[in-house]
Design an enzyme around this catalytic site. Structure first.
Site, PDB file in Angstrom:
ATOM      1  N   PRO A   2      -0.941  -1.628  -0.250  1.00 13.06           N
ATOM      2  CA  PRO A   2      -0.721  -3.048   0.016  1.00 13.06           C
ATOM      3  C   PRO A   2      -1.630  -3.932  -0.841  1.00 13.06           C
ATOM      4  O   PRO A   2      -2.771  -3.584  -1.135  1.00 13.06           O
ATOM      5  CB  PRO A   2      -1.086  -3.214   1.487  1.00 13.06           C
ATOM      6  N   TYR A   3      -1.069  -5.057  -1.220  1.00  5.93           N
ATOM      7  CA  TYR A   3      -1.813  -6.091  -1.936  1.00  5.93           C
ATOM      8  C   TYR A   3      -1.552  -7.396  -1.200  1.00  5.93           C
ATOM      9  O   TYR A   3      -0.400  -7.812  -1.049  1.00  5.93           O
ATOM     10  CB  TYR A   3      -1.327  -6.185  -3.385  1.00  5.93           C
TER      11      TYR A   3
END
Length: 69
Positions: A2-3
């Site tokens: 995830p970013y």
């Protein structure tokens, strides 16, 4: 992997507040999506007030209009 990109106005968020945001977002991704903290990226961008607009107005004027209403 995830970013998460958090954008806030540049108004003096402290290192401690930013650290709390990073931890909180990471913990939420672990809890809700079972993501691994070691591969979770959180980036905080601070934007100058004159570069942020809401409702067709620069944020400072927008806030002023809210106070006046």
């Amino acid at each position: 992997m995830p970013y998460v990109n958090i954008k806030i106005t540049h108004e003096g968020a402290t290192r401690e507040q930013k650290a709390a945001l990073i931890k909180g977002v990471t913990d939420l991704l672990v809890e809700v999506l079972d993501k691994t903290p070691a591969t979770t990226f959180v980036v905080i961008d601070e934007v100058e007030l004159e570069d942020w607009g809401v409702g067709g107005l620069p944020v400072e004027l927008y806030r002023q209009s809210l106070r006046e209403s």
